[in-house]
Design a protein around this motif. Structure first.
Motif, PDB file in Angstrom:
ATOM      1  N   PRO A  27       9.547  -1.788  -7.970  1.00  0.00           N
ATOM      2  CA  PRO A  27      10.000  -2.332  -6.691  1.00  0.00           C
ATOM      3  C   PRO A  27       8.899  -2.188  -5.656  1.00  0.00           C
ATOM      4  N   GLN A  28       8.957  -3.002  -4.612  1.00  0.00           N
ATOM      5  CA  GLN A  28       7.869  -2.991  -3.644  1.00  0.00           C
ATOM      6  C   GLN A  28       7.755  -1.650  -2.943  1.00  0.00           C
ATOM      7  N   ASP A  29       8.851  -0.902  -2.882  1.00  0.00           N
ATOM      8  CA  ASP A  29       8.780   0.387  -2.198  1.00  0.00           C
ATOM      9  C   ASP A  29       8.609   1.535  -3.181  1.00  0.00           C
ATOM     10  N   LEU A 256       1.217  -7.043  -2.834  1.00  0.00           N
ATOM     11  CA  LEU A 256       0.458  -6.178  -1.923  1.00  0.00           C
ATOM     12  C   LEU A 256      -0.165  -6.991  -0.802  1.00  0.00           C
ATOM     13  N   SER A 257      -0.726  -8.139  -1.142  1.00  0.00           N
ATOM     14  CA  SER A 257      -1.354  -8.985  -0.134  1.00  0.00           C
ATOM     15  C   SER A 257      -0.334  -9.480   0.886  1.00  0.00           C
ATOM     16  N   LYS A 258       0.822  -9.891   0.398  1.00  0.00           N
ATOM     17  CA  LYS A 258       1.870 -10.387   1.287  1.00  0.00           C
ATOM     18  C   LYS A 258       2.372  -9.296   2.225  1.00  0.00           C
ATOM     19  N   THR A 263      -6.175  -3.789   0.628  1.00  0.00           N
ATOM     20  CA  THR A 263      -7.296  -3.536   1.540  1.00  0.00           C
ATOM     21  C   THR A 263      -8.647  -3.898   0.937  1.00  0.00           C
ATOM     22  N   VAL A 264      -8.658  -4.456  -0.268  1.00  0.00           N
ATOM     23  CA  VAL A 264      -9.905  -4.845  -0.922  1.00  0.00           C
ATOM     24  C   VAL A 264      -9.720  -6.240  -1.529  1.00  0.00           C
ATOM     25  N   SER A 470      -9.810  -9.228   2.222  1.00  0.00           N
ATOM     26  CA  SER A 470      -8.821  -8.457   1.464  1.00  0.00           C
ATOM     27  C   SER A 470      -7.662  -9.363   1.060  1.00  0.00           C
ATOM     28  N   ASP A 471      -7.915 -10.134   0.015  1.00  0.00           N
ATOM     29  CA  ASP A 471      -6.935 -11.105  -0.453  1.00  0.00           C
ATOM     30  C   ASP A 471      -7.160 -11.330  -1.948  1.00  0.00           C
TER      31      ASP A 471
END
Length: 521
Positions: A27-29, A256-258, A263-264, A470-471
């Motif tokens: 899950p995202q969290d 993560l990007s969304k 950060t990289v 960072s994408d």
């Protein structure tokens, strides 16, 4: 021989979560599973009264091998690798493998065989070795550990990189290949049959090493990225780039990007043309037959097969099985893919319409709960159930771990699941990726993927500041075409060259790229 009581690696499905090709998408969290301190005895090895074994025979232990033709990847050593003190002939102990002394020589021969069928990555090694484009690169790798990926790992070293490597799959590691890499002084932490605790411990040993700061990540499933981001966030910010080759890993990166947590810069090589077409389509087209035949000795002619999913993997599987004389059905959610299947001569159905009659089930969707207990209750006795999709979530294996069913281990990665009335189904690799668990994959196809990964690493590592933010990026089209060109000499293929007039008419550079990014091959 005497009957032997089987011990089984208990699927963490007993307690939630399994480690297949990659960890299931969290899950995202979710936070990373922090490796607990090593225990003296693996808690994942348990005996169960519902799991019985037949008398072991030469045919069940010697003639079959997962990920290896010889059975050398068999887990015959009862001592956990983490409890051993091992050194290679150079005196280094910065590795953890099953048995370096007994297996490294054979592993080296396997790597040499793979090199002969990997012309692209070997050509790249030869062309770029002098320039050392990866000098000062410190790469954490988390991929399958087999002879083909060993060729990639040693190529990265030849190009100047310092690497530390772990496995992305607890069952696909070739122990002899891991031993050969360790003997070559490559810090590698992997063995076949790791527990979930072992899995995270191995990745942690690669990331958190004394006097070594990683600046690049090569991932297959996103586990190394996930662990470093959650456990070592400061270290993660110093990474110059991530290269990811799997559906699940790419999905994680886009998440993560969304969320603004990436950060990289990251390179998505999974959706590059060379990876998608050659690894997913052509490789699976061959390996599905190999894995089914090697694990079950099945005769394909006349068998009814349902392939769930008609993406590139499903297309390859369906075409291969049809070519062997199978009657193939397709299930799909996407009307475009369903129309493609229909135009290719396949009948598109719902799974419930054919599940009682099919002899073989192959999942290839990348989704979860595609085949559930309700479906398996309806299957005919002897139905073969396998997964060619990315994760072990496609087949609801946990739904089979109930008191009323008996598991009978037939051979490595092959289980009979027996119903009370005597009906049984044949489950391959406990629902994990069957071609990597029950057979091998074509070295030539891996050469294409490996060359793509190596070029992506070179591009990200040497890119000037500001070129990539960072994408998540796709591999540049020019690199895709270069990877393809590296493999053409194998077929004595000769490309036609555009004249100046033709290039001007088409608005192209004579050297490429020859197709726009939106072109669909």
């Amino acid at each position: 021989m005497n009957n032997l009581a089987d011990t089984v690696v208990v699927d963490p499905g007993f307690g939630g979560g399994d480690k297949q090709q990659q960890a299931a998408v969290p899950p995202q969290d979710a936070s990373v599973v922090v490796p607990p301190p090593p225990t003296k005895q693996s808690s994942a090895l348990k005996k169960t009264s519902r799991y019985r074994s037949r008398s072991l025979s030469a045919s069940s232990t010697d003639s079959f091998s997962s990920a290896s033709y010889t059975g050398s990847s068999d887990d015959g050593d009862d001592v956990p690798p983490r409890e051993k003190v091992q050194k290679n002939t150079k005196g280094s102990s910065d590795f953890c493998v099953r048995n370096i002394t007994a297996q490294h020589a054979f592993g080296r021969r396997e790597i040499e065989i793979a090199e002969q069928e990997m012309p692209g990555i070997m050509a790249l090694r030869k062309r770029a070795a002098e320039d050392k484009p990866l000098k000062d690169a410190k790469i954490v790798g988390c991929t399958h550990i087999n002879a083909q990926t060993a060729v990639l790992i040693e190529t990265l070293v030849e190009l100047g990189a310092s690497v530390r490597w772990a496995a992305c799959n607890i069952y696909s590691t070739q122990n002899e290949v891991a031993a050969a890499l360790a003997e070559s002084n490559i810090p590698i932490f992997a063995w076949r049959g790791e527990t979930e605790e072992d899995f995270w411990w191995c990745i942690d040993r690669c990331v958190n090493a004394e006097n070594w700061q990683p600046n690049m990540i090569l991932d297959d499933g996103g586990d190394a990225t996930h662990l470093m981001l959650k456990k070592y966030p400061t270290m993660f910010k110093l990474v110059k780039g991530i290269v990811e080759e799997s559906v699940t890993g790419v999905h994680r990166l886009y998440q993560l990007s969304k969320a603004g947590k990436l950060t990289v810069p990251a390179m998505n090589v999974n959706d590059s043309v060379t990876k998608t077409k050659f690894d997913n389509l052509y490789s699976c087209k061959e390996s599905i037959l190999d894995s089914l035949k090697r694990s079950t000795d099945v005769m394909f002619g006349g068998k009814q097969v349902v392939v769930c999913g008609y993406g590139d993997v499903g297309k390859g599987c369906a075409q291969a099985l049809k070519g062997q004389g199978c009657i193939v059905y397709i299930t799909e959610i996407d009307p475009i893919c369903a129309l493609q299947a229909s135009m290719d001569g396949f009948r598109v159905v719902k799974l419930n319409e054919v599940i009682r009659n099919v002899d073989i089930v192959v999942t290839a969707t990348g989704n979860k709960n595609v085949v559930v207990r309700e479906h398996m209750d309806k299957m005919k006795s002897g139905c073969i159930v396998s997964n060619m999709g990315h994760s072990n979530t496609e087949i609801d294996v946990n739904g089979l771990r109930t008191p009323d069913l008996t598991w009978e281990k037939v051979r490595s990665q092959v289980d009979h699941i027996i119903w009370p009335e005597g009906k049984y189904i044949i489950l391959l690799a406990e629902g994990r990726l069957v071609n990597l668990s029950c057979s091998s994959i074509p070295s030539f196809a891996v050469s294409i993927t490996s060359a793509t990964q190596a070029l992506a690493l070179i591009e990200l590592f040497n890119a000037p500041p500001g070129r990539y933010k960072s994408d998540v990026y796709l591999l540049p089209k020019k690199m895709d075409e270069y990877v393809a060109s590296l493999h053409l000499p194998t077929f004595d293929a000769h490309l036609t060259e555009l004249s100046d007039e033709q290039a001007k008419y088409m608005g192209l550079n004579k050297a490429g790229p020859f197709k726009p990014n939106y072109y669909r091959y």
